[in-house]
Design an enzyme around this catalytic site. Sequence first.
Site, PDB file in Angstrom:
ATOM      1  N   LYS A 105       0.899  -1.175   0.045  1.00  0.00           N
ATOM      2  CA  LYS A 105       0.112  -0.205   0.069  1.00  0.00           C
ATOM      3  C   LYS A 105       0.782   1.110   0.102  1.00  0.00           C
ATOM      4  O   LYS A 105       1.977   1.142   0.436  1.00  0.00           O
ATOM      5  CB  LYS A 105      -0.956   0.009   1.220  1.00  0.00           C
ATOM      6  CG  LYS A 105      -2.119   0.788   1.294  1.00  0.00           C
ATOM      7  CD  LYS A 105      -3.341   0.196   0.303  1.00  0.00           C
ATOM      8  CE  LYS A 105      -4.442   0.887   0.090  1.00  0.00           C
ATOM      9  NZ  LYS A 105      -5.657   0.178  -0.235  1.00  0.00           N
TER      10      LYS A 105
HETATM   11  P1  NAD Z   1     -13.235   8.069  -2.672  1.00  0.00           P
HETATM   12  O1  NAD Z   1     -12.097   8.945  -2.269  1.00  0.00           O
HETATM   13  O2  NAD Z   1     -13.660   7.743  -4.035  1.00  0.00           O
HETATM   14  O3  NAD Z   1     -14.565   8.378  -1.737  1.00  0.00           O
HETATM   15  C1  NAD Z   1     -14.495   8.679  -0.361  1.00  0.00           C
HETATM   16  C2  NAD Z   1     -15.728   9.134  -0.008  1.00  0.00           C
HETATM   17  O4  NAD Z   1     -15.744   9.324   1.460  1.00  0.00           O
HETATM   18  C3  NAD Z   1     -16.260  10.563  -0.550  1.00  0.00           C
HETATM   19  O5  NAD Z   1     -17.660  10.553  -0.806  1.00  0.00           O
HETATM   20  C4  NAD Z   1     -16.089  11.446   0.737  1.00  0.00           C
HETATM   21  O6  NAD Z   1     -16.771  12.425   0.756  1.00  0.00           O
HETATM   22  C5  NAD Z   1     -16.360  10.282   1.808  1.00  0.00           C
HETATM   23  N1  NAD Z   1     -16.145  10.856   3.080  1.00  0.00           N
HETATM   24  C6  NAD Z   1     -14.904  11.181   3.479  1.00  0.00           C
HETATM   25  N2  NAD Z   1     -14.965  11.131   4.761  1.00  0.00           N
HETATM   26  C7  NAD Z   1     -16.317  11.043   5.236  1.00  0.00           C
HETATM   27  C8  NAD Z   1     -17.014  11.156   6.642  1.00  0.00           C
HETATM   28  N3  NAD Z   1     -16.294  11.656   7.637  1.00  0.00           N
HETATM   29  N4  NAD Z   1     -18.162  10.745   6.807  1.00  0.00           N
HETATM   30  C9  NAD Z   1     -18.727  10.120   5.366  1.00  0.00           C
HETATM   31  N5  NAD Z   1     -18.316  10.224   4.248  1.00  0.00           N
HETATM   32  C10 NAD Z   1     -16.755  10.682   4.250  1.00  0.00           C
HETATM   33  O7  NAD Z   1     -12.837   6.798  -2.199  1.00  0.00           O
HETATM   34  P2  NAD Z   1     -13.072   5.284  -2.636  1.00  0.00           P
HETATM   35  O8  NAD Z   1     -12.210   4.657  -3.462  1.00  0.00           O
HETATM   36  O9  NAD Z   1     -14.774   5.246  -2.641  1.00  0.00           O
HETATM   37  O10 NAD Z   1     -12.839   4.417  -1.147  1.00  0.00           O
HETATM   38  C11 NAD Z   1     -13.686   4.368   0.006  1.00  0.00           C
HETATM   39  C12 NAD Z   1     -12.891   3.189   0.723  1.00  0.00           C
HETATM   40  O11 NAD Z   1     -13.185   1.942   0.167  1.00  0.00           O
HETATM   41  C13 NAD Z   1     -11.675   3.440   1.533  1.00  0.00           C
HETATM   42  O12 NAD Z   1     -11.385   2.810   2.772  1.00  0.00           O
HETATM   43  C14 NAD Z   1     -10.750   2.473   0.526  1.00  0.00           C
HETATM   44  O13 NAD Z   1      -9.609   2.139   1.107  1.00  0.00           O
HETATM   45  C15 NAD Z   1     -11.825   1.451   0.258  1.00  0.00           C
HETATM   46  N6  NAD Z   1     -11.507   0.343  -0.901  1.00  0.00           N
HETATM   47  C16 NAD Z   1     -11.507   1.132  -1.923  1.00  0.00           C
HETATM   48  C17 NAD Z   1     -11.438   0.444  -3.227  1.00  0.00           C
HETATM   49  C18 NAD Z   1     -11.450   1.112  -4.837  1.00  0.00           C
HETATM   50  O14 NAD Z   1     -11.377   0.467  -5.636  1.00  0.00           O
HETATM   51  N7  NAD Z   1     -11.464   2.242  -4.897  1.00  0.00           N
HETATM   52  C19 NAD Z   1     -10.946  -0.731  -3.031  1.00  0.00           C
HETATM   53  C20 NAD Z   1     -11.024  -1.663  -2.096  1.00  0.00           C
HETATM   54  C21 NAD Z   1     -11.243  -0.559  -0.879  1.00  0.00           C
END
Ligand code: NAD
Length: 479
Positions: free
Chosen positions: A167
Site C-alpha cells: 500500500k
Molecule cells: P473516494 O475518495 O472515491 O470516496 C470517499 C468518500 O468518502 C467520498 O464521498 C467522501 O466525501 C466520503 N467521506 C470522507 N469523509 C467522510 C466522513 N467523515 N463521513 C462520510 N463520508 C466521508 O474513495 P473510495 O475509492 O470510494 O474508497 C472508499 C473506501 O473503500 C476506502 O476505505 C478505501 O480504502 C476502500 N477501498 C476502495 C477500493 C477502490 O477500488 N477504490 C478498493 C477496496 C477498498
Amino acid sequence: MLRLVSCMAPLSPGGLVYIFETYAIAGDALALNRPSCNDSGSGPSLQTRLPAQPFSAALFQEAKSMKAFEATQYFFDTAADRLNLSESTREVLLMPKREVQVQVTIERDSGELATFVGFRVQHDNSRGPMKGGLRYHPEVNLDEVRSLASLMTWKTAVVDLPYGGAKGGIGVDPASLSARELQALTRAFVDQIHDIIGPDTDIPAPDMGTDHRVMGWFRNQWEKYHGFNPSVITGKPVEEYGAKGREEATGRGVGTLTVKLTKRLGRKAEQSRVAIQGFGNVGTHTAKYLSDAQFPIIAISDATGTYYDPDGLDVQDLLRHSMTQPRGALTGYNNCQVLPVDALLSLEDIDVLIPAALGGVITSANVDSISAKVIVEAANGPILPLADKRLNERGVTILPDILANAGGVTVSYFEWVQNRQHYRWSLDRVRQELDRTMNDAFEGVWQLAQEEQVSLRTAAFMIAINRVRRAAELAGSVI
Ligand code: NAD
C-alpha cells in the site's frame, strides 16, 4: 535460523528518508530480531508487532486511539490462535518486507514550493508480486499505510489471487490541489519510488483520493525510467490499457456479496434497509447495485452531510446531483432530510450498514448506537477490535473488508493479466469472472465459519493466513 537485515538505501537522489527490509532465512530454528534502523532518529518506531496478548479491556481501553496496524494485528492474532500458529511464524507473516518514506516536493501554481510525505509499504510477496492502492488523504501516515498493506496480503489471499500485499500514499488533501499540481505531485512521487515498483514486484492501483487519471500519470512517469509496460499499474483509463469494469468493481463486489449474505441470513431485499457511509467510487457503485437489486437505500453520507429518507432515496437522482458538484459531493441536495455527517451511523431504522469511506469509524465510543444487524465493510478497517467484539456479542453479522471489498483488486488482477497478454476482455467477461471469484471466496469463508463456529472475519483471516503460510513454507521462508 532467521536473519533480519535492516538497511538504509537511497533509491534516487533527494527525498528518501528511510527504508528497511527484512530477509527471513529458514534453518533449524526461527527467531526474529526487530528491525532497528532508522537513521533519521525521529521516524516512527519500526517495532511492527506487539507481543501477543489476550484480548482485554485494558489492552484496548481507549479503542479510539488504537493505531490501525494494532487493529489489523489483533484480527490476525485471533485467527492465528485458532490455527495454532507459532510466534516465530506470526512474526514472519506480519512484519512488512519493506517500508519507504519519501519527500515529495512540487511547485504550486503560485510559484511557491510545497512539500509532502509519501509512503510505500511492501508487506508480503510469498504468493506473488505485491499489490495495493495509492491513497491521497491528509491523514495518510506510516501506521495506516502499514496496516492497509497488511490487509492487502490477506485480501489477495482470501480471494486466491497470485499476489502479495502493499500500500502507499501521500499525506495531502487532493481537493486543495489544481489538476496540474496533482499531476506534478504524482510524477514527483514516482521519481522517488520507481525503483521498487514494477509489474513483477509491486503493482499500485487507485484508492481514496486517487483515480484513473492519477494511475495514467503514474504509468507515464514510471515508463520514462523503465520503458513501455502498462501492467506496472492498474485502474488506468480504459482507453489507455485499463480494464472495462475496473471502476465499478469494488462496489459491484460489495453489492454481490451483500445480496448473497442477506439471502443467506433469510432477509428479503425489500425489507433490508441500507445506509452507506461514503459516496465516492465504492459508495456510488454499491448504491447503484443495491438499488437495482431492490434494496431500499435510506441514508447516504459523504464528507458534506448525511442524506436521509426513511422511504428510500432516489439513488439516480443523487448521482445526477453529485455530477454537477465539485469532486462529486452531495452538497446542496435537498430532495430528502439533510443531517450532520456522523448521524448516519446512529440512525435507528437501518438493517444493513455499509461503511464505504474512512477506516476506524466504528469504535467503542459509538458502537452502542449502531442499530444495523448486518455490516458490510466496503471501506478498509472501518471497525476497531473492541467494537468488533461488542458487535459479535450482540449477534451482528459482519462481512469483513478483506472479503467484502476484494472486487477492486480482483478486476485489477484481470487488468494486469490482459496487459500482459496484450488482449482485451469484454465487460461481460470481466463481470462474470468477478462474480465467480467473489462467490467462491464467500462460500469458502462461510463454510469455514460454520465448521469452526467463528466469525466471518476470523474465518477469512484463517483461510488467508493458511494460504500465505503454505506459500512461505514452499519457498522455504518459514518452517
Ligand atoms: P473516494 O475518495 O472515491 O470516496 C470517499 C468518500 O468518502 C467520498 O464521498 C467522501 O466525501 C466520503 N467521506 C470522507 N469523509 C467522510 C466522513 N467523515 N463521513 C462520510 N463520508 C466521508 O474513495 P473510495 O475509492 O470510494 O474508497 C472508499 C473506501 O473503500 C476506502 O476505505 C478505501 O480504502 C476502500 N477501498 C476502495 C477500493 C477502490 O477500488 N477504490 C478498493 C477496496 C477498498
